[in-house]
Write a protein that holds these residues in place. Structure first.
Motif, PDB file in Angstrom:
ATOM      1  N   ILE A  67       0.860  -1.180   0.000  1.00 35.01           N
ATOM      2  CA  ILE A  67       0.000   0.000   0.000  1.00 35.01           C
ATOM      3  C   ILE A  67       0.900   1.235   0.000  1.00 35.01           C
ATOM      4  CG2 ILE A  67      -1.772   1.277   1.233  1.00 35.01           C
ATOM      5  CD1 ILE A  67      -2.676  -1.427   2.452  1.00 35.01           C
ATOM      6  N   HIS A  68       0.625   2.128  -0.934  1.00 36.14           N
ATOM      7  CA  HIS A  68       1.448   3.328  -1.068  1.00 36.14           C
ATOM      8  C   HIS A  68       0.655   4.449  -1.742  1.00 36.14           C
ATOM      9  CE1 HIS A  68       1.714   1.480  -5.045  1.00 36.14           C
ATOM     10  NE2 HIS A  68       2.071   2.683  -5.504  1.00 36.14           N
ATOM     11  N   ARG A  69       1.259   5.615  -1.767  1.00 34.84           N
ATOM     12  CA  ARG A  69       0.760   6.776  -2.508  1.00 34.84           C
ATOM     13  C   ARG A  69       1.824   7.129  -3.540  1.00 34.84           C
ATOM     14  NH1 ARG A  69      -3.473   8.604   0.740  1.00 34.84           N
ATOM     15  NH2 ARG A  69      -3.312   7.847   2.878  1.00 34.84           N
ATOM     16  N   ASP A  70       1.404   7.742  -4.626  1.00 40.57           N
ATOM     17  CA  ASP A  70       2.335   8.064  -5.705  1.00 40.57           C
ATOM     18  C   ASP A  70       2.850   9.487  -5.603  1.00 40.57           C
ATOM     19  OD1 ASP A  70       2.011   5.538  -6.782  1.00 40.57           O
ATOM     20  OD2 ASP A  70       0.491   6.159  -8.222  1.00 40.57           O
ATOM     21  N   ASP A  71       3.922   9.747  -6.329  1.00 42.92           N
ATOM     22  CA  ASP A  71       4.407  11.116  -6.464  1.00 42.92           C
ATOM     23  C   ASP A  71       3.592  11.808  -7.551  1.00 42.92           C
ATOM     24  OD1 ASP A  71       5.578   9.268  -8.197  1.00 42.92           O
ATOM     25  OD2 ASP A  71       7.467  10.337  -8.366  1.00 42.92           O
ATOM     26  N   GLY A  72       3.658  13.119  -7.570  1.00 44.51           N
ATOM     27  CA  GLY A  72       2.873  13.887  -8.537  1.00 44.51           C
ATOM     28  C   GLY A  72       1.463  14.138  -8.047  1.00 44.51           C
ATOM     29  N   GLU A  73       0.611  14.553  -8.973  1.00 45.89           N
ATOM     30  CA  GLU A  73      -0.785  14.851  -8.632  1.00 45.89           C
ATOM     31  C   GLU A  73      -1.764  13.806  -9.159  1.00 45.89           C
ATOM     32  OE1 GLU A  73      -0.636  19.680  -8.331  1.00 45.89           O
ATOM     33  OE2 GLU A  73      -1.043  18.806 -10.301  1.00 45.89           O
TER      34      GLU A  73
ATOM     35  N   ASN B 214      -6.315  -2.277  -5.807  1.00 42.77           N
ATOM     36  CA  ASN B 214      -7.161  -1.904  -4.673  1.00 42.77           C
ATOM     37  C   ASN B 214      -6.838  -0.502  -4.195  1.00 42.77           C
ATOM     38  OD1 ASN B 214      -8.431  -4.464  -4.466  1.00 42.77           O
ATOM     39  ND2 ASN B 214      -6.635  -5.259  -3.432  1.00 42.77           N
ATOM     40  N   PHE B 215      -7.874   0.230  -3.806  1.00 38.69           N
ATOM     41  CA  PHE B 215      -7.736   1.553  -3.208  1.00 38.69           C
ATOM     42  C   PHE B 215      -8.188   1.465  -1.759  1.00 38.69           C
ATOM     43  CE2 PHE B 215      -7.914   2.378  -7.698  1.00 38.69           C
ATOM     44  CZ  PHE B 215      -6.957   3.363  -7.866  1.00 38.69           C
ATOM     45  N   TYR B 216      -7.467   2.163  -0.883  1.00 40.73           N
ATOM     46  CA  TYR B 216      -7.676   2.034   0.554  1.00 40.73           C
ATOM     47  C   TYR B 216      -8.009   3.365   1.219  1.00 40.73           C
ATOM     48  CZ  TYR B 216      -5.268  -2.409  -0.129  1.00 40.73           C
ATOM     49  OH  TYR B 216      -4.920  -3.660  -0.569  1.00 40.73           O
ATOM     50  N   ILE B 217      -8.819   3.259   2.259  1.00 45.36           N
ATOM     51  CA  ILE B 217      -9.018   4.351   3.203  1.00 45.36           C
ATOM     52  C   ILE B 217      -8.879   3.712   4.580  1.00 45.36           C
ATOM     53  CG2 ILE B 217     -10.621   6.061   4.161  1.00 45.36           C
ATOM     54  CD1 ILE B 217     -11.815   6.334   1.350  1.00 45.36           C
ATOM     55  N   ASN B 218      -8.002   4.265   5.389  1.00 45.71           N
ATOM     56  CA  ASN B 218      -7.716   3.708   6.721  1.00 45.71           C
ATOM     57  C   ASN B 218      -7.358   2.223   6.642  1.00 45.71           C
ATOM     58  OD1 ASN B 218      -8.224   6.200   7.950  1.00 45.71           O
ATOM     59  ND2 ASN B 218     -10.415   5.763   8.010  1.00 45.71           N
ATOM     60  N   ARG B 219      -6.544   1.873   5.676  1.00 46.95           N
ATOM     61  CA  ARG B 219      -6.021   0.511   5.465  1.00 46.95           C
ATOM     62  C   ARG B 219      -7.108  -0.522   5.183  1.00 46.95           C
ATOM     63  NH1 ARG B 219      -0.833   0.414   5.589  1.00 46.95           N
ATOM     64  NH2 ARG B 219      -0.663  -1.817   5.788  1.00 46.95           N
ATOM     65  N   GLU B 220      -8.297  -0.074   4.785  1.00 46.73           N
ATOM     66  CA  GLU B 220      -9.369  -0.972   4.365  1.00 46.73           C
ATOM     67  C   GLU B 220      -9.644  -0.737   2.888  1.00 46.73           C
ATOM     68  OE1 GLU B 220     -12.972  -1.177   6.569  1.00 46.73           O
ATOM     69  OE2 GLU B 220     -11.944  -0.918   8.486  1.00 46.73           O
ATOM     70  N   ILE B 221      -9.883  -1.822   2.148  1.00 43.24           N
ATOM     71  CA  ILE B 221     -10.185  -1.696   0.725  1.00 43.24           C
ATOM     72  C   ILE B 221     -11.525  -1.000   0.558  1.00 43.24           C
ATOM     73  CG2 ILE B 221     -10.675  -2.930  -1.425  1.00 43.24           C
ATOM     74  CD1 ILE B 221      -8.833  -5.181  -0.414  1.00 43.24           C
ATOM     75  N   LYS B 222     -11.514   0.109  -0.181  1.00 39.78           N
ATOM     76  CA  LYS B 222     -12.747   0.859  -0.447  1.00 39.78           C
ATOM     77  C   LYS B 222     -13.205   0.714  -1.885  1.00 39.78           C
ATOM     78  CE  LYS B 222     -13.404   2.298   3.622  1.00 39.78           C
ATOM     79  NZ  LYS B 222     -14.501   1.748   4.400  1.00 39.78           N
TER      80      LYS B 222
ATOM     81  N   PHE C 198      -6.286   8.322 -11.516  1.00 43.39           N
ATOM     82  CA  PHE C 198      -6.656   8.593 -10.124  1.00 43.39           C
ATOM     83  C   PHE C 198      -5.695   9.600  -9.500  1.00 43.39           C
ATOM     84  CE2 PHE C 198      -4.046   4.768 -10.254  1.00 43.39           C
ATOM     85  CZ  PHE C 198      -3.116   4.945  -9.248  1.00 43.39           C
ATOM     86  N   SER C 199      -6.144  10.188  -8.407  1.00 47.31           N
ATOM     87  CA  SER C 199      -5.311  11.133  -7.658  1.00 47.31           C
ATOM     88  C   SER C 199      -4.133  10.393  -7.056  1.00 47.31           C
ATOM     89  CB  SER C 199      -6.116  11.788  -6.538  1.00 47.31           C
ATOM     90  OG  SER C 199      -7.156  12.552  -7.064  1.00 47.31           O
ATOM     91  N   ALA C 200      -2.947  10.944  -7.231  1.00 47.66           N
ATOM     92  CA  ALA C 200      -1.728  10.277  -6.773  1.00 47.66           C
ATOM     93  C   ALA C 200      -1.683  10.113  -5.260  1.00 47.66           C
ATOM     94  CB  ALA C 200      -0.506  11.066  -7.253  1.00 47.66           C
ATOM     95  N   ASP C 201      -2.415  10.930  -4.529  1.00 46.96           N
ATOM     96  CA  ASP C 201      -2.376  10.842  -3.073  1.00 46.96           C
ATOM     97  C   ASP C 201      -3.305   9.771  -2.503  1.00 46.96           C
ATOM     98  OD1 ASP C 201      -4.810  12.091  -3.517  1.00 46.96           O
ATOM     99  OD2 ASP C 201      -4.428  13.753  -2.146  1.00 46.96           O
ATOM    100  N   MET C 202      -3.966   9.012  -3.361  1.00 44.05           N
ATOM    101  CA  MET C 202      -4.841   7.937  -2.899  1.00 44.05           C
ATOM    102  C   MET C 202      -4.013   6.685  -2.588  1.00 44.05           C
ATOM    103  SD  MET C 202      -8.010   8.356  -5.534  1.00 44.05           S
ATOM    104  CE  MET C 202      -8.810   6.925  -4.866  1.00 44.05           C
ATOM    105  N   ALA C 203      -4.217   6.116  -1.408  1.00 48.48           N
ATOM    106  CA  ALA C 203      -3.513   4.888  -1.039  1.00 48.48           C
ATOM    107  C   ALA C 203      -4.018   3.748  -1.917  1.00 48.48           C
ATOM    108  CB  ALA C 203      -3.750   4.580   0.436  1.00 48.48           C
ATOM    109  N   HIS C 204      -3.086   2.997  -2.513  1.00 44.05           N
ATOM    110  CA  HIS C 204      -3.470   1.916  -3.421  1.00 44.05           C
ATOM    111  C   HIS C 204      -2.393   0.831  -3.430  1.00 44.05           C
ATOM    112  CE1 HIS C 204      -1.007   4.623  -5.850  1.00 44.05           C
ATOM    113  NE2 HIS C 204      -0.698   3.566  -6.594  1.00 44.05           N
ATOM    114  N   CYS C 205      -2.752  -0.305  -4.024  1.00 43.36           N
ATOM    115  CA  CYS C 205      -1.847  -1.445  -4.071  1.00 43.36           C
ATOM    116  C   CYS C 205      -2.310  -2.394  -5.169  1.00 43.36           C
ATOM    117  CB  CYS C 205      -1.876  -2.153  -2.720  1.00 43.36           C
ATOM    118  SG  CYS C 205      -0.956  -3.676  -2.645  1.00 43.36           S
ATOM    119  N   ALA C 206      -1.363  -2.923  -5.935  1.00 40.11           N
ATOM    120  CA  ALA C 206      -1.681  -3.920  -6.958  1.00 40.11           C
ATOM    121  C   ALA C 206      -1.505  -5.317  -6.371  1.00 40.11           C
ATOM    122  CB  ALA C 206      -0.777  -3.745  -8.166  1.00 40.11           C
TER     123      ALA C 206
END
Length: 172
Positions: A97-103, A123-131, A144-152
């Motif tokens: 789970i990470h966020r990307d650089d950029g916008e 998967n996209f996460y909010i508070n470490r839960e898949i949303k 998607f917005s780079a600041d969204m927590a996500h993971c492949a």
């Protein structure tokens, strides 16, 4: 181009586009993804290693030709490209789970064929839960917005080839 956007991923600022590139372009991307440029350096940590093809922002095909198509299809004018690279995963190679650089992040699913049973979804996460989960599907793009927590997710053991995603890290 088919735009599929559910209410939930609209709230999360995720746009999903099916059949993004014409077949000829899709095949050329795949051909370029099969070059011997892969290194086992993706993921950032030794416990989450996967395949990585870096430096694509230096190649005219990616930084001009494809970028122009992407901007036109998305009807967006990004101010700059930070990086362009590809990630490759085989079974057991989960991302973290990470966020990307950029916008903004533009992610393209490059495999020419991919069965649902191969998994490897995003998967996209909010508070470490898949949303929200965006299914890996051939010729699909995700913005998607780079600041969204996500993971492949890693592909399943049924997948016999590399799960490839092409990533553009962008500023608006």
């Amino acid at each position: 181009m088919d735009l599929k956007q559910s209410a939930s991923n609209k709230d999360l600022n995720i746009s999903v586009y099916d059949n993004f590139f014409e077949e000829e372009v899709q095949k050329e991307i795949w051909k370029k993804m099969m070059r011997p440029k892969w290194s086992y350096t993706g993921g950032g940590t030794t416990r989450n290693r996967f395949w990585h093809m870096d430096g694509l922002e230096k190649e005219e095909y990616f930084n001009e030709y494809l970028y122009e198509i992407i901007c036109k299809k998305l009807d967006k004018n990004f101010s700059s490209i930070i990086r362009i690279y590809a990630n490759g995963q085989t079974p057991g190679q989960n991302g973290s789970i990470h966020r990307d650089d950029g916008e903004m992040t533009f992610l393209y699913y490059a495999n020419l064929e991919w069965k649902m049973e191969y998994q490897g979804h995003l998967n996209f996460y909010i508070n470490r839960e898949i949303k929200e989960t965006v299914t890996y599907k051939s010729n699909r793009a995700v913005l998607f917005s780079a600041d969204m927590a996500h993971c492949a997710e890693a592909p399943s053991n049924k997948a016999k080839e590399l799960r490839v995603s092409l990533a553009y890290k962008l500023y608006m």
